[in-house]
Each structure stands twice: as structure tokens, then as C-alpha cells.
Design an enzyme around this catalytic site. Structure first.
Site, mmCIF file in Angstrom:
data_model
loop_
_atom_site.group_PDB
_atom_site.id
_atom_site.type_symbol
_atom_site.label_atom_id
_atom_site.label_comp_id
_atom_site.label_asym_id
_atom_site.label_seq_id
_atom_site.Cartn_x
_atom_site.Cartn_y
_atom_site.Cartn_z
ATOM 1 N N CYS A 198 -17.697 -2.594 -17.534
ATOM 2 C CA CYS A 198 -17.612 -2.263 -16.265
ATOM 3 C C CYS A 198 -18.898 -2.956 -15.598
ATOM 4 C CB CYS A 198 -17.825 -0.740 -15.895
ATOM 5 S SG CYS A 198 -17.950 -0.421 -14.186
ATOM 6 N N CYS A 247 -24.432 3.558 -13.594
ATOM 7 C CA CYS A 247 -23.439 4.619 -13.448
ATOM 8 C C CYS A 247 -24.031 6.002 -13.973
ATOM 9 C CB CYS A 247 -22.135 4.291 -13.976
ATOM 10 S SG CYS A 247 -20.870 5.686 -14.200
ATOM 11 N N CYS A 266 -15.861 1.505 -20.008
ATOM 12 C CA CYS A 266 -17.520 1.433 -19.406
ATOM 13 C C CYS A 266 -18.208 0.320 -19.906
ATOM 14 C CB CYS A 266 -18.325 2.647 -19.671
ATOM 15 S SG CYS A 266 -17.728 3.978 -19.148
ATOM 16 N N GLU A 318 0.826 -1.001 0.027
ATOM 17 C CA GLU A 318 0.071 0.042 0.063
ATOM 18 C C GLU A 318 0.926 1.359 -0.119
ATOM 19 O OE1 GLU A 318 -3.377 0.734 0.030
ATOM 20 O OE2 GLU A 318 -3.778 -1.190 -0.716
HETATM 21 S S1 SF4 Z 1 -17.753 3.466 -12.937
HETATM 22 FE FE1 SF4 Z 1 -18.982 4.522 -14.880
HETATM 23 S S2 SF4 Z 1 -17.414 5.849 -15.542
HETATM 24 FE FE2 SF4 Z 1 -16.486 4.224 -14.250
HETATM 25 S S3 SF4 Z 1 -15.992 2.481 -15.820
HETATM 26 FE FE3 SF4 Z 1 -17.998 1.982 -14.754
HETATM 27 S S4 SF4 Z 1 -19.540 2.691 -16.122
HETATM 28 FE FE4 SF4 Z 1 -17.613 3.844 -16.570
#
Ligand code: SF4
Length: 361
Positions: free
Chosen positions: A212, A218, A209, A47
Site C-alpha cells: 500500500c 497509516c 499493507c 457506478e
Molecule cells: S490504508 Fe492502511 S490498512 Fe489499508 S492497506 Fe493501506 S496500510 Fe493497510
């Protein structure tokens, strides 16, 4: 930014945890060296190294460090010089000094056992709230939130939190979110998953994204505003400073080095004697070596940028025929062959190209 008046609607936590942990099981970085034989010592060292530094840079340093100092006791008992030598090149040397200081405190006050609470860990030098949280969550699997740069980026985008995360009000909002979402179970995996999502998907300049697990809810993605959040630190122009360094060799193939004071820039590291101008450099040579004149030749200038200023180093090289005894504790004649064993700041290391020194001996 609308600051504290901002109304945040939390995402449903069961959905959030399910998404994060399922992604982690499939895609998380399970092979990082500090994930093997995990314990508080290894988590702590990793860390600290990872602060302001990329994982790919840290890995070889971490491996070398663990080979030399496999546990907190060996680190506590090592000379600071050995620690800084292994740290050289990672930058932000206060981290290396604090690591050593903390190891000694854990050895003496805790009999080599890390405390398992955020509060006790935060009493130790160099351990902030997020690092303490990471140690508690990762090494002890106890509930503790983390909110490092990666996590702050994910949370800022997820909820479109405006403002720079270094601002107190913004930071408080992000910590509230981090705390809210931290689960009570599988907290070590959750913590690692959040760091991994920030480092591998929700990256600063090109968030992925489509891969993700949080995309569906999001806010930044929905509004196509990923690049707005988190907002950047307000820019300021860094001032420039100049310094001269003396690269002095003697007939015994030794080079004159100065150990920096423990506090301040490059604290405890080895460097070349440093001067504001040519007059003070000349006066130094006269004071220590009794020479009114010495032929000095300029070496290539080096530029280095610190957090607060740019530094231009003008090095001057000279040779003296005798090996005069030195009268001050911080100055040392060091054999050119021993240079590789000492810790130098990056620009001085660059300047002390070993082949160049050897050629001039
Ligand atoms: S948190 Fe939102 S901005 Fe970040 S990668 Fe995921 S979808 Fe994209």
C-alpha cells in the site's frame, strides 16, 4: 467512538497525492471496460452497477448493457422490461428502474447531455452524493469528492475512525476527509486510484499493507488495528417469512406469470403468482379458472434473503387443460420459449428452470 469531538490531524496533501497517483500510474486498474471511451453515461451505468456488487460480477453485465444500450438515448427509449431483463441477476432492482427513469429525464430535460455538477446530478433518481461525485470527477475531470464503501474503508483505517460508517456522525467525518484530500488536478485518476486501493489493497478482511502506498502514515497499520476499522454495522436478527408460488402451465405450452407492481420488492419484474397460504391459492384458481379442485405437486423449496428478512418460497406446480382468458392486467400466459427474454428476480429464475418447464409441457 469519540464522535465529533475527535481531533483529526490531516496528512500532508502533497505527500498523499504523490503517493496515490504514483501508485495509480503503476498499479491502477486501467483496463476496466468503463475506462474505455469514457463518458458520463458509461461512468454513471458502471457506478450504479457497482453499488453493492463486485467488479468481476459487473463486467459482463456492463458489456451486455453497453451493447444493447450504447448511449443514454437508446436507454431512455427502451421499454423498462428490456432494461430489467438485462439487469436480472444483479439484484437491487430499484437500481435498474431508476437507471431507466434517469435516462428518460436526461433525454427529455437535458437533451441527452449529463449535467456536470454534483447538485444537478443528485436531483436525478438513484444518484447519491458519491455517485454524483464519481461522474463529475471521472467524466468531466472536475473536482468533486467521492466517499463510497471502498474509500470509507481506506479513510477509516488511515485515521482510525471508530464507529460504523453508516452512522451520520461517522459519515460526516469521512466525507470531510474525502473532501480534504480530493485534489484539483488529475482528479479523475485520483478518484479511480482511491477506489482501486480500497478494492484491491485495503480489502475488508485481508488488507495488503505491504503493497500500500499509504502504509508509511497509516494509523491502523502503525497500531496493527486494520481489522478493527471500519467498525461493522450493529447486527440484528432478520425475521423469516413464508410464501407460496403457483407454477401453472396450460395445454399451449404457456406458463402463468404475474408482473409485479412498479413499487416495492422486485418492482416491475416478472414473477409467479404469490400467496400467503394454500387457501388463497385455491381461491385464486377457482376465481380465474373456475376449477374447484386442481392437482398440485410441490417443487423444491427456495430460500432467499433480502436486506430486511429471509424468505422461504414453496412452489406448487399444476396443469390445466384449457387456456382461459385472463381478466386482470398483471396476469399473462407466456410461452415457455419466451421466458428467457423477461426479467425475473433471482429466486424465481432459479425456480423456473427452463428444462423443468419444458419437461412438464
Ligand atoms: S490504508 Fe492502511 S490498512 Fe489499508 S492497506 Fe493501506 S496500510 Fe493497510
Amino acid at each position: 467512538m469519540k464522535k465529533t469531538a475527535m481531533k483529526i490531524t490531516h496528512l500532508p496533501t502533497p505527500w498523499f497525492h504523490q503517493q496515490i497517483l504514483a501508485w495509480y500510474d503503476q498499479q491502477g486498474r486501467h483496463t476496466l471496460p468503463w475506462k474505455k471511451a469514457i463518458n458520463a453515461y458509461r461512468v454513471w451505468v458502471s457506478e450504479i452497477m457497482l453499488q453493492q456488487t463486485q467488479v468481476s460480477t459487473v463486467i459482463p453485465y456492463f458489456k451486455r448493457f453497453m451493447k444493447t444500450f450504447p448511449n443514454v438515448k437508446t436507454l431512455a427509449k427502451a421499454p423498462l422490461d428490456d432494461v430489467l431483463h438485462l439487469w436480472a441477476g444483479l439484484g437491487y432492482y430499484a437500481r435498474g428502474r431508476n437507471l431507466h427513469k434517469t435516462a428518460q429525464m436526461i433525454h427529455q430535460q437535458y437533451q441527452d447531455k449529463f449535467p456536470s455538477t454534483v447538485e444537478a446530478l443528485m436531483e436525478l433518481p438513484g444518484i447519491g452524493r458519491s455517485t454524483a461525485g464519481a461522474i463529475v470527477a471521472q467524466a468531466f475531470n472536475l473536482r468533486a469528492p467521492i466517499c463510497d464503501g471502498n474509500v470509507k474503508r481506506v479513510l477509516s483505517r488511515l485515521h482510525c475512525i471508530g464507529g460504523w460508517p453508516g452512522q451520520k456522525e461517522v459519515e460526516a467525518i469521512l466525507w470531510e476527509l474525502a473532501n480534504h484530500y480530493t485534489p484539483s488536478e488529475r482528479v479523475a485518476d485520483y478518484t479511480q486510484a482511491m477506489m482501486d486501493i480500497g478494492a484491491t489493497l485495503c480489502t475488508r478482511s485481508s488488507p495488503n499493507c505491504s503493497a500500500c502506498p499509504l502504509q508509511k502514515r497509516c494509523q491502523a497499520y502503525a497500531e496493527d488495528k486494520q481489522h478493527i476499522y471500519p467498525q461493522k454495522k450493529p447486527q440484528k436478527t432478520l425475521p423469516s417469512r413464508q410464501t407460496l408460488m403457483l407454477c401453472l402451465l396450460n395445454k399451449n405450452k404457456e406458463i402463468l406469470l404475474q408482473q409485479r407492481p412498479q413499487k416495492g420488492i422486485w418492482g416491475g419484474l416478472w414473477s409467479l403468482p404469490q400467496f400467503d397460504d394454500k387457501e388463497t391459492l385455491t381461491a385464486f384458481i377457482q376465481q380465474h379458472f373456475g376449477l374447484k379442485r386442481l392437482t398440485l405437486s410441490p417443487l423444491v423449496e427456495i430460500q432467499h434473503t433480502f436486506t430486511h428478512f429471509h424468505l422461504t418460497i414453496t412452489p406448487w406446480q399444476g396443469k390445466i387443460s384449457k387456456s382461459t382468458a385472463l381478466q386482470t392486467e398483471d396476469l399473462h400466459w407466456v410461452d415457455a420459449k419466451a421466458l428467457k427474454k423477461l426479467g425475473f428476480p433471482a429466486p424465481v429464475k432459479k425456480l423456473l428452470r427452463y428444462d423443468m418447464i419444458a419437461e412438464n409441457m
